[in-house]
Design an enzyme around this catalytic site. Structure first.
Site, short mmCIF file in Angstrom:
data_model
loop_
_atom_site.label_atom_id
_atom_site.label_comp_id
_atom_site.label_asym_id
_atom_site.label_seq_id
_atom_site.Cartn_x
_atom_site.Cartn_y
_atom_site.Cartn_z
N HIS A 83 0.79 -1.09 -0.10
CA HIS A 83 -0.04 -0.04 0.14
C HIS A 83 0.76 1.09 -0.06
O HIS A 83 1.86 1.54 0.72
CB HIS A 83 -1.02 -0.13 1.02
N ASP A 162 -13.70 3.06 7.34
CA ASP A 162 -12.84 3.85 6.49
C ASP A 162 -13.54 4.41 5.35
O ASP A 162 -13.01 5.43 4.83
CB ASP A 162 -11.62 3.07 6.24
N ARG A 169 -12.46 12.89 5.20
CA ARG A 169 -11.34 13.63 5.38
C ARG A 169 -10.71 14.46 4.30
O ARG A 169 -10.01 15.36 4.25
CB ARG A 169 -10.04 12.67 5.83
N1 URA Z 1 -4.12 6.05 1.71
C1 URA Z 1 -5.18 5.65 2.50
O1 URA Z 1 -5.71 4.60 2.15
N2 URA Z 1 -5.66 6.41 3.48
C2 URA Z 1 -4.94 7.42 3.85
O2 URA Z 1 -5.50 7.96 4.82
C3 URA Z 1 -4.13 7.97 3.03
C4 URA Z 1 -3.64 7.30 2.23
#
Ligand code: URA
Length: 432
Positions: A83, A162, A169
């Site tokens: 990631h 999330d 966010r």
């Molecule tokens: N990538 C993600 O998945 N989440 C974040 O907060 C920042 C980058």
């Protein structure tokens, strides 16, 4: 149960939150019992006052527990993923997943959309005609059983907290926070039931973490949380002051990824992708060391095995893997250098803003992205140029977006008389 505002108040006043505070808030938010405005307030309080390692670990756990975990028990090979914290021109996931799949790993990659000025793997993949990013978990496992990798968007059931918080966010200026980024990335990745995770933590002008020291802290926090939760995690700290590769946008990045799988990708993109791949193969113990891992990766590229896996993955996900099928913008225009010299810097932030204004990214969370627009043939630091040479080619769909983007793109270049020393994009390896 306490009113959510009491939890917000605690964090606003700089106190540490307990495991139950965090669980109640995150699970309540995922269940739509806590509204966006209260989550936004807590996110801002976390952004401003931070979280301890313990709080961050509880945040990851609560976000992961907001949904299910992927059942990877039918996969026979080590299950691995990478990631990235996000950058400009960062298309690494596209070539990396099939490349390491060709070397013995199974990769259930769950990716996100663009965030801020950084591009998102899903937006790029959706430039491919027909490509489906919304596969069910069962469909995803079937694709991996066939070709070793699959890249999809977050499903409804994995880490739903999330999915909501990420979008919130993005529009409340609360992205660059170590606990929030750790929560967001690690809850998704841990929900994939991985054996191995390699993180690409970026710093610099085009990254959320501008300073190398902040990125190092983020990398070590994420690696520590992951290792504590039973996954082998390491991180590479990589330089994102300059865009990765020659292309930024959506379709143009897919085309560059395919070049990478032909072994013809830009040197910096090849370097970062291969370094992450080698790290995954060693952590998963399918290769004994980095030398052996790099040799296996070279072989998978040279034999065409990595490209074959990519083509198969795209087809299985309903897409047409031929780069000629990608959408094209209506206008293409070079941006000419106004003086001769050596390129001493290409500002990833300015390029990212320009590309977003062309329409490749979002200004509001619900905005559609334009898959065809972007930039290609971007010069790199160290290139020697003459006055009038193209610094990049802009792909735009109309004169208005072109006019909005050009001032940012023009500002991106520093030209000097002395060639800068060549530098590696991979700065450090960090373990938990
Ligand atoms: N990538 C993600 O998945 N989440 C974040 O907060 C920042 C980058």
């Amino acid at each position: 149960m306490q009113p959510p505002q009491w939890i917000i108040e605690k964090k606003r006043d700089g106190q540490a939150l307990g495991e139950e505070d965090i669980r109640q808030f995150i699970l309540g938010y995922a269940a739509e019992e806590i509204p966006d405005y209260q989550m936004a307030a807590l996110a801002m309080a976390i952004y401003l006052n931070g979280m301890s390692f313990e709080e961050t670990r509880h945040l990851v756990q609560a976000m992961m527990d907001s949904g299910d975990v992927l059942d990877t028990s039918t996969l026979k090979r080590p299950v691995a993923d990478k990631h990235s914290t996000g950058g400009i021109g960062d298309k690494v996931s596209l070539p990396l997943a099939p490349w390491v799949a060709a070397c013995g790993l199974d990769v259930p990659m769950i990716s996100g959309r663009g965030l801020g000025i950084t591009g998102g793997t899903l937006d790029k993949l959706e430039a491919i005609p027909g490509y489906r990013t919304n596969l069910s978990e069962a469909e995803m496992i079937r694709v991996i059983q066939d070709c070793g990798c699959c890249i999809i968007g977050q499903t409804k059931s994995l880490a739903p907290a999330d999915k909501k918080l990420y979008a919130l966010r993005d529009v409340t200026a609360t992205v660059p926070s170590i606990p929030l980024i750790t929560g967001s990335i690690m809850c998704k990745k841990l929900a994939e039931s991985l054996d191995v995770l390699v993180l690409d933590v970026k710093f610099g002008k085009g990254a959320f973490m501008k300073e190398e020291a902040q990125a190092r802290e983020l990398a070590s926090t994420m690696a520590k949380v992951g290792n504590l939760m039973g996954v082998s995690v390491s991180a590479l700290l990589t330089d994102m002051n300059e865009p990765l590769g020659h292309a930024a946008g959506n379709a143009v990045e897919v085309a560059e990824s395919v070049e990478c799988l032909h072994g013809r990708g830009p040197a910096d993109l090849m370097e970062v992708t291969q370094a992450l791949g080698a790290e995954m193969l060693v952590l998963a113990k399918v290769q004994p060391d980095l030398n052996a891992a790099n040799a296996a990766l070279d072989q998978a590229l040279a034999s065409g095995a990595a490209l074959e896996r990519y083509n198969r993955m795209v087809e299985l996900q309903g897409g047409n893997p031929d780069p000629a099928a990608l959408p094209k913008a209506r206008m293409q225009a070079p941006l000419a250098a106004t003086k001769a010299g050596f390129v001493t810097g290409v500002d990833a932030n300015a390029i990212g803003r320009g590309v977003l204004l062309l329409g490749a990214g979002r200004q509001q969370s619900a905005d559609p992205v334009n898959h065809a627009v972007g930039i290609t043939e971007l010069v790199k630091t160290g290139d020697s140029i003459q006055e009038g040479d193209p610094l990049l080619t802009v792909h735009a769909d109309d004169a208005d977006t072109l006019a909005a983007a050009l001032p940012y793109l023009e500002q991106a270049f520093a030209i000097g008389e002395i060639a800068p020393a060549a530098r590696s994009r991979v700065v450090e390896r960090i373990t938990g």
